[in-house]
Motif scaffolding. Structure first.
Motif, PDB file in Angstrom:
ATOM      1  N   ARG A 123      41.362 -96.597 -43.848  1.00 27.87           N
ATOM      2  CA  ARG A 123      40.458 -95.760 -44.643  1.00 27.87           C
ATOM      3  C   ARG A 123      39.012 -96.195 -44.458  1.00 27.87           C
ATOM      4  O   ARG A 123      38.090 -95.387 -44.577  1.00 27.87           O
ATOM      5  N   TYR A 164      37.673 -97.133 -41.709  1.00 29.82           N
ATOM      6  CA  TYR A 164      37.194 -96.788 -40.369  1.00 29.82           C
ATOM      7  C   TYR A 164      37.534 -95.352 -39.989  1.00 29.82           C
ATOM      8  O   TYR A 164      37.684 -95.029 -38.802  1.00 29.82           O
ATOM      9  N   ASN A 165      37.641 -94.494 -41.021  1.00 21.31           N
ATOM     10  CA  ASN A 165      37.892 -93.067 -40.790  1.00 21.31           C
ATOM     11  C   ASN A 165      39.141 -92.854 -39.949  1.00 21.31           C
ATOM     12  O   ASN A 165      39.205 -91.948 -39.128  1.00 21.31           O
ATOM     13  N   TRP A 166      40.136 -93.722 -40.126  1.00 20.63           N
ATOM     14  CA  TRP A 166      41.456 -93.594 -39.514  1.00 20.63           C
ATOM     15  C   TRP A 166      41.443 -93.731 -37.991  1.00 20.63           C
ATOM     16  O   TRP A 166      42.375 -93.304 -37.327  1.00 20.63           O
ATOM     17  N   ALA A 212      44.733 -88.560 -41.000  1.00 21.12           N
ATOM     18  CA  ALA A 212      44.289 -88.970 -42.331  1.00 21.12           C
ATOM     19  C   ALA A 212      45.481 -89.004 -43.286  1.00 21.12           C
ATOM     20  O   ALA A 212      46.296 -88.079 -43.311  1.00 21.12           O
TER      21      ALA A 212
END
Length: 331
Positions: free
Chosen positions: A40, A42-44, A96
């Motif tokens: 979360r 690292y924007n997945w 996500a």
């Protein structure tokens, strides 16, 4: 400045756990966390990178994504098992909300657990990255789920025998992986993600290094035994791991030296001779240059950590890489 930005200038970024500055892992380092705990942040997405001496095993219980290893992308969907051996350059793109566990183990810890296995099939750590979709509700998925859950439970608790319990559950995890691998090999399923020639060459090199590292073979001899030129072998090693062939051999020597210093009472000369060093002073210089302290200082720092009899990670792992608090990160 974030760790990610600080190390972006390297051709192949190196991390401790993803997003944390690189460090040399303790011999018996173990860490487990959920996929969302770190992803979360690292924007997945985990950009291609490597770890020094750390292997990953992931159990994806929800969602999916892509594994990148040596430039080859492989899709996975939950439930899925992913294994990334130490030094292999890898990255992830998770959908996500993907859920599951990430188990990270040092080569020293994994080697100790494997050494206690009587079966040859278990003593061989996976040489190649794996990304296998599992059948929902299958026995193999249940066995893997139980092993990961048990490791995480012991990791977060501080019960008597914590280190032994974690080692035992990791052994059960390795049994489940070996059985899964055997079943995929016997059946129609493909053996892991798309494998480049570089990955296949490295998979042949690793067991050869394990067998010959104490004989101090030159790179040319490894290359000849594999039927390639030294330049081809070095190029493959650097593309897959970021390290040269010689650096991989030296890393294996260092791992064995550290295990001997912790788990045996042998003297410096005896350890050096067993590792192929005819001159104890040269062994000391070799070790000190790579570790930053002498073999004697390393042994003193780890006094009381070893269990010579079992070959597995014994004693308390607290303070030697296993997070005392059971939190997200050992740092």
């Amino acid at each position: 400045m974030s760790a990610q930005l600080a190390h972006s200038a390297e051709p192949i970024p190196r991390y401790w756990l993803y997003g944390e500055p690189p460090a040399v892992p303790e011999l018996r380092f173990v860490h487990i966390e959920t996929i969302p705990e770190r992803m979360r942040l690292y924007n997945w997405e985990v950009r291609p990178h490597r770890h020094d001496g750390l292997s990953h095993a992931l159990l994806v219980t929800g969602g999916g994504g892509w594994l990148t290893a040596d430039g080859v992308e492989t899709a996975f969907r939950a439930p899925a098992l992913i294994v990334v051996p130490a030094q292999v350059v890898h990255g992830f793109r998770f959908d996500a909300g993907t859920d599951g566990h990430v188990l990270t183990m040092s080569e020293g810890f994994l080697a100790g657990v494997l050494a206690a296995a009587p079966e040859a099939e278990l003593r061989e750590a996976p040489p190649l990255p794996l990304a296998w979709d599992l059948e929902e509700g299958s026995d193999e998925a249940a066995a893997l789920s139980h092993a990961f859950a048990a490791i995480r439970g012991e990791f977060r608790a501080h019960h008597v025998g914590r280190a032994s319990a974690i080692s035992a559950h990791v052994m059960l995890l390795l049994v489940a992986v070996a059985r899964l691998k055997a079943g995929r090999r016997d059946g129609a399923g493909r053996d892991g993600p798309g494998q480049s020639p570089d990955l296949r060459l490295l998979a042949r090199l690793r067991p050869m290094i394990d067998e010959r590292f104490s004989q101090h073979w030159p790179v040319e001899r490894y290359a000849a035994a594999l039927g390639v030129t030294p330049g081809r072998l070095n190029a493959a090693c650097r593309r897959v791991t970021g390290l040269s062939t010689l650096q991989l051999v030296h890393a294996r020597l260092m791992l064995e030296a550290k295990r001997s210093l912790i788990y045996t009472s042998h003297g410096m000369a005896e350890i050096g001779y067993a590792l192929g060093f005819e001159d104890p002073a040269y062994f000391s210089r070799f070790f000190t240059k790579r570790e930053g302290r002498s073999p004697q200082a390393f042994r003193r720092a780890h006094a009381g950590d070893g269990h010579e009899a079992t070959g597995a990670a014994g004693g308390s792992l607290d303070g030697n890489g296993l997070d005392r608090t059971g939190g997200v990160s050992p740092q």
